[in-house]
Design a protein around this motif. Structure first.
Motif, PDB file in Angstrom:
ATOM      1  N   GLN A  39       1.182  -2.164  -0.221  1.00 19.27           N
ATOM      2  CA  GLN A  39       0.266  -0.214   0.252  1.00 19.27           C
ATOM      3  C   GLN A  39       1.005   0.926  -0.338  1.00 19.27           C
ATOM      4  O   GLN A  39       2.099   1.348   0.412  1.00 19.27           O
ATOM      5  CB  GLN A  39      -0.349  -0.026   1.297  1.00 19.27           C
ATOM      6  N   SER A  40       0.512   2.104  -0.482  1.00 18.61           N
ATOM      7  CA  SER A  40       1.394   3.697  -0.931  1.00 18.61           C
ATOM      8  C   SER A  40       1.165   4.417   0.676  1.00 18.61           C
ATOM      9  O   SER A  40       0.284   4.166   1.685  1.00 18.61           O
ATOM     10  CB  SER A  40       0.894   4.325  -1.873  1.00 18.61           C
ATOM     11  N   PHE A  41       2.367   5.603   0.818  1.00 13.46           N
ATOM     12  CA  PHE A  41       1.240   6.236   1.419  1.00 13.46           C
ATOM     13  C   PHE A  41       0.253   7.268   1.291  1.00 13.46           C
ATOM     14  O   PHE A  41      -0.190   7.630   2.366  1.00 13.46           O
ATOM     15  CB  PHE A  41       2.772   7.475   1.583  1.00 13.46           C
ATOM     16  N   GLU A  42       0.187   7.567  -0.437  1.00 13.51           N
ATOM     17  CA  GLU A  42      -0.742   8.146  -0.435  1.00 13.51           C
ATOM     18  C   GLU A  42      -2.360   6.798   0.019  1.00 13.51           C
ATOM     19  O   GLU A  42      -3.517   8.449  -0.542  1.00 13.51           O
ATOM     20  CB  GLU A  42      -0.927   8.445  -1.917  1.00 13.51           C
ATOM     21  N   PHE A  43      -2.284   6.358  -0.255  1.00 16.35           N
ATOM     22  CA  PHE A  43      -3.844   5.630   0.111  1.00 16.35           C
ATOM     23  C   PHE A  43      -3.681   5.411   1.911  1.00 16.35           C
ATOM     24  O   PHE A  43      -5.282   5.367   2.144  1.00 16.35           O
ATOM     25  CB  PHE A  43      -3.466   3.944   0.305  1.00 16.35           C
ATOM     26  N   ALA A  44      -3.489   6.013   2.788  1.00 16.00           N
ATOM     27  CA  ALA A  44      -3.388   6.403   3.997  1.00 16.00           C
ATOM     28  C   ALA A  44      -5.075   7.248   4.606  1.00 16.00           C
ATOM     29  O   ALA A  44      -6.092   6.152   4.985  1.00 16.00           O
ATOM     30  CB  ALA A  44      -2.600   7.665   5.117  1.00 16.00           C
ATOM     31  N   PRO A  45      -5.651   8.171   3.496  1.00 14.11           N
ATOM     32  CA  PRO A  45      -7.001   8.348   3.347  1.00 14.11           C
ATOM     33  C   PRO A  45      -7.520   7.690   3.546  1.00 14.11           C
ATOM     34  O   PRO A  45      -8.688   8.071   4.039  1.00 14.11           O
ATOM     35  CB  PRO A  45      -7.300  10.438   2.425  1.00 14.11           C
ATOM     36  N   ALA A  46      -8.507   7.138   2.783  1.00 16.51           N
ATOM     37  CA  ALA A  46      -8.483   5.703   2.283  1.00 16.51           C
ATOM     38  C   ALA A  46      -8.648   5.152   3.409  1.00 16.51           C
ATOM     39  O   ALA A  46      -9.837   4.316   3.568  1.00 16.51           O
ATOM     40  CB  ALA A  46      -8.484   4.690   0.759  1.00 16.51           C
ATOM     41  N   ILE A  47      -7.782   4.761   3.943  1.00 16.94           N
ATOM     42  CA  ILE A  47      -8.019   3.987   4.984  1.00 16.94           C
ATOM     43  C   ILE A  47      -8.757   4.410   6.356  1.00 16.94           C
ATOM     44  O   ILE A  47      -9.665   3.530   7.134  1.00 16.94           O
ATOM     45  CB  ILE A  47      -6.226   3.389   6.000  1.00 16.94           C
ATOM     46  N   VAL A  48      -8.038   6.103   6.705  1.00 14.25           N
ATOM     47  CA  VAL A  48      -8.802   6.771   7.411  1.00 14.25           C
ATOM     48  C   VAL A  48      -9.841   6.883   7.461  1.00 14.25           C
ATOM     49  O   VAL A  48     -11.808   6.597   8.086  1.00 14.25           O
ATOM     50  CB  VAL A  48      -8.368   7.713   7.533  1.00 14.25           C
ATOM     51  N   PHE A  49     -11.048   6.766   6.042  1.00 14.07           N
ATOM     52  CA  PHE A  49     -12.266   6.879   5.233  1.00 14.07           C
ATOM     53  C   PHE A  49     -13.280   5.871   6.088  1.00 14.07           C
ATOM     54  O   PHE A  49     -14.351   5.803   6.127  1.00 14.07           O
ATOM     55  CB  PHE A  49     -12.504   7.300   4.876  1.00 14.07           C
ATOM     56  N   THR A  50     -12.136   4.672   5.766  1.00 13.37           N
ATOM     57  CA  THR A  50     -12.909   3.246   5.960  1.00 13.37           C
ATOM     58  C   THR A  50     -12.975   3.004   7.120  1.00 13.37           C
ATOM     59  O   THR A  50     -13.421   1.942   7.546  1.00 13.37           O
ATOM     60  CB  THR A  50     -12.273   2.220   4.791  1.00 13.37           C
ATOM     61  N   SER A  51     -12.379   3.424   8.099  1.00 11.61           N
ATOM     62  CA  SER A  51     -11.947   2.884   9.805  1.00 11.61           C
ATOM     63  C   SER A  51     -12.476   3.939  10.310  1.00 11.61           C
ATOM     64  O   SER A  51     -12.256   3.743  11.460  1.00 11.61           O
ATOM     65  CB  SER A  51     -10.733   3.033   9.564  1.00 11.61           C
ATOM     66  N   THR A  52     -13.267   4.977  10.105  1.00  3.40           N
ATOM     67  CA  THR A  52     -13.715   5.711  10.830  1.00  3.40           C
ATOM     68  C   THR A  52     -15.467   5.390  11.428  1.00  3.40           C
ATOM     69  O   THR A  52     -16.090   5.225  10.722  1.00  3.40           O
ATOM     70  CB  THR A  52     -14.029   7.457  10.243  1.00  3.40           C
ATOM     71  N   HIS A  53     -15.736   5.639  12.900  1.00  2.00           N
ATOM     72  CA  HIS A  53     -16.636   5.441  14.004  1.00  2.00           C
ATOM     73  C   HIS A  53     -17.070   6.648  14.257  1.00  2.00           C
ATOM     74  O   HIS A  53     -16.042   6.390  15.387  1.00  2.00           O
ATOM     75  CB  HIS A  53     -16.927   3.609  13.270  1.00  2.00           C
ATOM     76  N   ASP A  54     -18.203   6.952  14.275  1.00  2.00           N
ATOM     77  CA  ASP A  54     -18.067   8.441  15.823  1.00  2.00           C
ATOM     78  C   ASP A  54     -17.101   8.762  16.214  1.00  2.00           C
ATOM     79  O   ASP A  54     -16.304   8.614  16.652  1.00  2.00           O
ATOM     80  CB  ASP A  54     -18.923   7.546  16.322  1.00  2.00           C
ATOM     81  N   ASP A  55     -16.103   9.435  14.798  1.00  2.00           N
ATOM     82  CA  ASP A  55     -15.182   9.599  14.889  1.00  2.00           C
ATOM     83  C   ASP A  55     -13.956   8.980  15.650  1.00  2.00           C
ATOM     84  O   ASP A  55     -13.552   9.970  16.562  1.00  2.00           O
ATOM     85  CB  ASP A  55     -15.477  11.250  16.040  1.00  2.00           C
ATOM     86  N   ILE A  56     -14.358   8.280  16.013  1.00  2.00           N
ATOM     87  CA  ILE A  56     -12.878   6.959  16.107  1.00  2.00           C
ATOM     88  C   ILE A  56     -12.383   6.062  15.104  1.00  2.00           C
ATOM     89  O   ILE A  56     -13.420   5.547  14.073  1.00  2.00           O
ATOM     90  CB  ILE A  56     -13.191   5.936  17.642  1.00  2.00           C
ATOM     91  N   ILE A  57     -10.848   6.200  14.601  1.00  2.00           N
ATOM     92  CA  ILE A  57     -10.430   5.587  13.687  1.00  2.00           C
ATOM     93  C   ILE A  57      -9.544   4.418  14.330  1.00  2.00           C
ATOM     94  O   ILE A  57      -8.859   4.305  15.246  1.00  2.00           O
ATOM     95  CB  ILE A  57      -9.119   6.121  12.955  1.00  2.00           C
ATOM     96  N   SER A  58     -10.314   2.740  13.887  1.00  3.98           N
ATOM     97  CA  SER A  58     -10.079   2.034  14.459  1.00  3.98           C
ATOM     98  C   SER A  58      -9.601   1.068  13.667  1.00  3.98           C
ATOM     99  O   SER A  58     -11.067   0.400  12.258  1.00  3.98           O
ATOM    100  CB  SER A  58     -11.588   1.014  15.083  1.00  3.98           C
ATOM    101  N   VAL A  59      -8.603   0.689  13.762  1.00  8.03           N
ATOM    102  CA  VAL A  59      -8.252  -0.037  12.489  1.00  8.03           C
ATOM    103  C   VAL A  59      -7.651  -1.255  12.568  1.00  8.03           C
ATOM    104  O   VAL A  59      -7.310  -1.662  14.374  1.00  8.03           O
ATOM    105  CB  VAL A  59      -7.019   0.741  11.856  1.00  8.03           C
ATOM    106  N   ALA A  60      -6.852  -2.354  12.250  1.00 14.98           N
ATOM    107  CA  ALA A  60      -6.750  -4.217  12.102  1.00 14.98           C
ATOM    108  C   ALA A  60      -5.419  -4.001  13.114  1.00 14.98           C
ATOM    109  O   ALA A  60      -4.436  -2.899  13.020  1.00 14.98           O
ATOM    110  CB  ALA A  60      -7.047  -4.413  10.711  1.00 14.98           C
ATOM    111  N   ASP A  61      -5.745  -4.750  13.358  1.00 15.16           N
ATOM    112  CA  ASP A  61      -4.010  -4.889  14.332  1.00 15.16           C
ATOM    113  C   ASP A  61      -3.258  -5.658  13.393  1.00 15.16           C
ATOM    114  O   ASP A  61      -2.481  -7.030  13.655  1.00 15.16           O
ATOM    115  CB  ASP A  61      -4.313  -6.271  16.351  1.00 15.16           C
TER     116      ASP A  61
END
Length: 251
Positions: free
Chosen positions: A133-155
């Motif tokens: 994944q590219s550095f530039e892909f970070a916003p997409a990860i943030v967008f799909t991982s945001t729930h109620d203003d908390i960003i929850s990502v995979a371990d």
């Protein structure tokens, strides 16, 4: 001099590939819907590939919906390969993603795996460039991982690469002989996905909380700790996250 046609050559990655090939003296041509080439319908492909020695596919699916992804990569790739056989193309290079060849349930990866299978079985000499994944892909990860203003990502772990470095790797593959196999390219550093996201947010002054746990998904799929990492022996680029953030982030 070999003629290299870059499909998706006016896009985010493809345009960089074209520029790098031209800088090194290659005869590179961009082909996309903007230039009258539609790989989904086949319109303009024959004309674009006339006299081509190498075709580079940097196209991206228009959405992450599973059916759309699978249809795009299979239809687009079949049309390209058919046109390449008619044109006598000697080398097909496809930019794909690290992780398609290991167990996972990411719909986008499944679409890319189907694309790769078509290429391997086509009879056209080929090189698959698997990139992390590219550095530039970070916003997409943030967008799909945001729930109620908390960003929850995979371990999980990630070894991101700058798009510029990714384009360099693709360009080198296009200028070389077909390997009839795969090469993997990745950035120079490995991060926890949580840390990668947090650093990107902090660079732009975004203080939203970032957490990770075993229940969080990556684009709707459960992944293992090393799903996004390259295998041993991958080519590594030189641009670090700190270097990339210094020139690509606006507070």
């Amino acid at each position: 001099m070999a003629k290299i046609v870059v499909i998706g050559g006016t896009g985010h990655i493809g345009s960089r590939v074209v520029s790098k090939l031209l800088e090194h003296g290659h005869d590179a041509v961009a082909a996309s819907r903007k230039t009258g080439v539609d790989t989904m319908t086949g319109d303009g492909l024959a004309q674009a590939l006339a006299g081509a020695d190498v075709v580079v596919d940097t196209t991206q699916a228009p959405s992450y919906a599973p059916d759309v992804v699978l249809d795009f990569f299979t239809t687009s790739t079949r049309n390209q390969l058919a046109a390449e056989k008619d044109a006598g193309v000697k080398h097909h290079v496809a930019l794909t993603v690290v992780g398609t060849n290991r167990p996972q349930d990411i719909s986008y990866f499944h679409g890319k795996a189907a694309q790769e299978k078509l290429i391997r079985e086509s009879g056209v000499p080929y090189t698959l460039v698997h990139a992390t994944q590219s550095f530039e892909f970070a916003p997409a990860i943030v967008f799909t991982s945001t729930h109620d203003d908390i960003i929850s990502v995979a371990d999980a772990l990630i070894q991101p690469i700058a798009v510029e470095d990714m384009a360099t790797a693709v360009g080198r593959a296009a200028a070389a002989e077909a390997v009839n196999g795969s090469i993997e390219v990745a950035g120079p550093e490995t991060f926890l996905l949580e840390d990668f996201v947090r650093r990107n947010l902090a660079a732009s002054g975004d203080q939203r909380p970032v957490v990770s746990n075993s229940e969080s998904t990556y684009f709707g799929a459960r992944i293992e700790e090393r799903t996004l990492l390259p295998l041993e022996g991958a080519q590594t680029s030189t641009t670090t996250l700190i270097e990339w953030l210094a020139t690509n982030t606006t507070p």
